[in-house]
Write an enzyme that holds these catalytic residues in place. Sequence first.
Site, PDB file in Angstrom:
ATOM      1  CG  ASP A  85      19.101  58.171 -48.233  1.00 40.56           C
ATOM      2  OD1 ASP A  85      18.043  58.638 -47.757  1.00 40.56           O
ATOM      3  OD2 ASP A  85      19.944  57.575 -47.549  1.00 40.56           O
TER       4      ASP A  85
ATOM      5  CE  LYS B 217      21.004  55.784 -44.270  1.00 38.39           C
ATOM      6  NZ  LYS B 217      21.024  57.070 -44.973  1.00 38.39           N
TER       7      LYS B 217
HETATM    8  P1  NAP Z   1      29.439  60.930 -43.562  1.00 39.40           P
HETATM    9  O1  NAP Z   1      29.312  59.596 -44.249  1.00 39.40           O
HETATM   10  O2  NAP Z   1      29.981  60.979 -42.194  1.00 39.40           O
HETATM   11  O3  NAP Z   1      30.361  61.853 -44.517  1.00 39.40           O
HETATM   12  C1  NAP Z   1      30.724  63.134 -44.148  1.00 39.40           C
HETATM   13  C2  NAP Z   1      31.487  63.832 -45.279  1.00 39.40           C
HETATM   14  O4  NAP Z   1      31.635  65.194 -44.921  1.00 39.40           O
HETATM   15  C3  NAP Z   1      32.871  63.279 -45.550  1.00 39.40           C
HETATM   16  O5  NAP Z   1      33.136  63.381 -46.924  1.00 39.40           O
HETATM   17  C4  NAP Z   1      33.768  64.242 -44.761  1.00 39.40           C
HETATM   18  O6  NAP Z   1      35.051  64.421 -45.309  1.00 39.40           O
HETATM   19  C5  NAP Z   1      33.018  65.536 -44.936  1.00 39.40           C
HETATM   20  N1  NAP Z   1      33.311  66.476 -43.860  1.00 39.40           N
HETATM   21  C6  NAP Z   1      32.928  66.365 -42.563  1.00 39.40           C
HETATM   22  N2  NAP Z   1      33.369  67.434 -41.860  1.00 39.40           N
HETATM   23  C7  NAP Z   1      34.066  68.221 -42.742  1.00 39.40           C
HETATM   24  C8  NAP Z   1      34.767  69.458 -42.608  1.00 39.40           C
HETATM   25  N3  NAP Z   1      34.826  70.098 -41.434  1.00 39.40           N
HETATM   26  N4  NAP Z   1      35.341  69.981 -43.714  1.00 39.40           N
HETATM   27  C9  NAP Z   1      35.265  69.326 -44.895  1.00 39.40           C
HETATM   28  N5  NAP Z   1      34.620  68.157 -45.085  1.00 39.40           N
HETATM   29  C10 NAP Z   1      34.017  67.608 -44.008  1.00 39.40           C
HETATM   30  O7  NAP Z   1      28.044  61.685 -43.505  1.00 39.40           O
HETATM   31  P2  NAP Z   1      26.747  61.427 -44.423  1.00 39.40           P
HETATM   32  O8  NAP Z   1      25.959  60.277 -43.874  1.00 39.40           O
HETATM   33  O9  NAP Z   1      27.167  61.372 -45.844  1.00 39.40           O
HETATM   34  O10 NAP Z   1      25.862  62.744 -44.130  1.00 39.40           O
HETATM   35  C11 NAP Z   1      26.292  63.996 -44.589  1.00 39.40           C
HETATM   36  C12 NAP Z   1      25.180  65.030 -44.436  1.00 39.40           C
HETATM   37  O11 NAP Z   1      24.085  64.685 -45.282  1.00 39.40           O
HETATM   38  C13 NAP Z   1      24.613  65.162 -43.020  1.00 39.40           C
HETATM   39  O12 NAP Z   1      24.418  66.517 -42.735  1.00 39.40           O
HETATM   40  C14 NAP Z   1      23.268  64.472 -43.115  1.00 39.40           C
HETATM   41  O13 NAP Z   1      22.311  65.031 -42.213  1.00 39.40           O
HETATM   42  C15 NAP Z   1      22.893  64.787 -44.544  1.00 39.40           C
HETATM   43  N6  NAP Z   1      21.920  63.814 -45.070  1.00 39.40           N
HETATM   44  C16 NAP Z   1      20.723  64.297 -45.473  1.00 39.40           C
HETATM   45  C17 NAP Z   1      19.772  63.412 -45.973  1.00 39.40           C
HETATM   46  C18 NAP Z   1      18.439  63.953 -46.423  1.00 39.40           C
HETATM   47  O14 NAP Z   1      17.500  63.168 -46.549  1.00 39.40           O
HETATM   48  N7  NAP Z   1      18.335  65.247 -46.702  1.00 39.40           N
HETATM   49  C19 NAP Z   1      20.062  62.043 -46.071  1.00 39.40           C
HETATM   50  C20 NAP Z   1      21.317  61.583 -45.647  1.00 39.40           C
HETATM   51  C21 NAP Z   1      22.249  62.493 -45.143  1.00 39.40           C
HETATM   52  P3  NAP Z   1      36.284  63.423 -45.014  1.00 39.40           P
HETATM   53  O15 NAP Z   1      35.997  62.182 -45.808  1.00 39.40           O
HETATM   54  O16 NAP Z   1      37.479  64.173 -45.514  1.00 39.40           O
HETATM   55  O17 NAP Z   1      36.283  63.194 -43.525  1.00 39.40           O
END
Ligand code: NAP
Length: 295
Positions: free
Chosen positions: A108, A72
Amino acid sequence: MRAISATTKLVGLFGHPVGHSLSPAMHNAAFAALDLDCVYMAFDIRPGDIERAMSALPALGLLGVNVTIPYKEAVLPLLDTVTPEAAHSGAVNTIVVDDGRLVGYNTDGVGFIRSLAEEAGEDPAGKTVLLLGAGGACRAVAAALAFRGAARIIIANRDVARAVAVAGAVNQVQGGIAAAVPLTEEEVARAMREAQVVIQTTPVGMYPRVDEPPVVNPELLRPGQLVCDLIYNPRQTAFLAGASRRGCRTLSGLGMLLFQGVEAFGLWTHQDPPVDVMRRVLEEHLARRGRSFKQ
Ligand code: NAP
């Protein structure tokens, strides 16, 4: 569904891996519902091959592609134009091939805004929003909220530097509306007192780790707040279940998933997307994966 012929137009997904994606089922059902001579295919692009895949898009005459993890951000410098929302999100999830030029969008964020409006009746304009997490999805949603006139956006993250980066991108859209705080109980409790909308953007609670405790205690939520989780599998996360018990309104990530696809479909085909068909496909596929969809 139409038979594939010599005139069939192709739309695709670029990612790695792509085998779990629901987009082919959703878009092919939508093409069939409108009797469009189009097909959607998922391409598992190996690391190192994304540049070659991107440059092939105009040559092969694709209408466009979706882009998913891990490309992305990587596709941004390979595009001819990006929308302001995609630029501020720092990520592109939809590309349109327009007269040989590659145009990048981020549906998104706008997908989340449509879900907020159509499923929760909420307009972020003038509202204070608390975002938990600061990853890619958070950044897209934060940029879209800023473009839609949110008054204040507080980003709480474990790694504060990442929250500061998202706040910086938001403040470039609307000066001074965003703040970054650490994901501590004290800071989150303070932000909760101001926030009308709370959005959980971390993967914590996502299938299969559905019993993992939420990143903040739902007891900190205030009754009447709108509480959203970007996770769509399961539809009711532990965080949303806790929010319901607190008397909050809740919104799952399924609507964001649906409407990012709806927006992309419109960009590629210039047709009114069959939203109900697309929603039904997502619900059926996710239900088949064995998760409960009863809110
Ligand atoms: P990402 O870029 O990997 O970011 C993950 C975030 O979550 C970071 O801020 C991380 O914090 C935090 N995090 C992870 N584990 C944690 C924990 N145990 N405690 C506290 N904070 C934690 O992931 P992403 O792409 O943004 O996706 C995040 C979620 O959104 C996923 O579940 C994905 O399926 C969902 N999503 C949904 C859609 C939809 O269409 N509904 C679209 C996109 C994504 P740190 O920075 O401190 O590591």
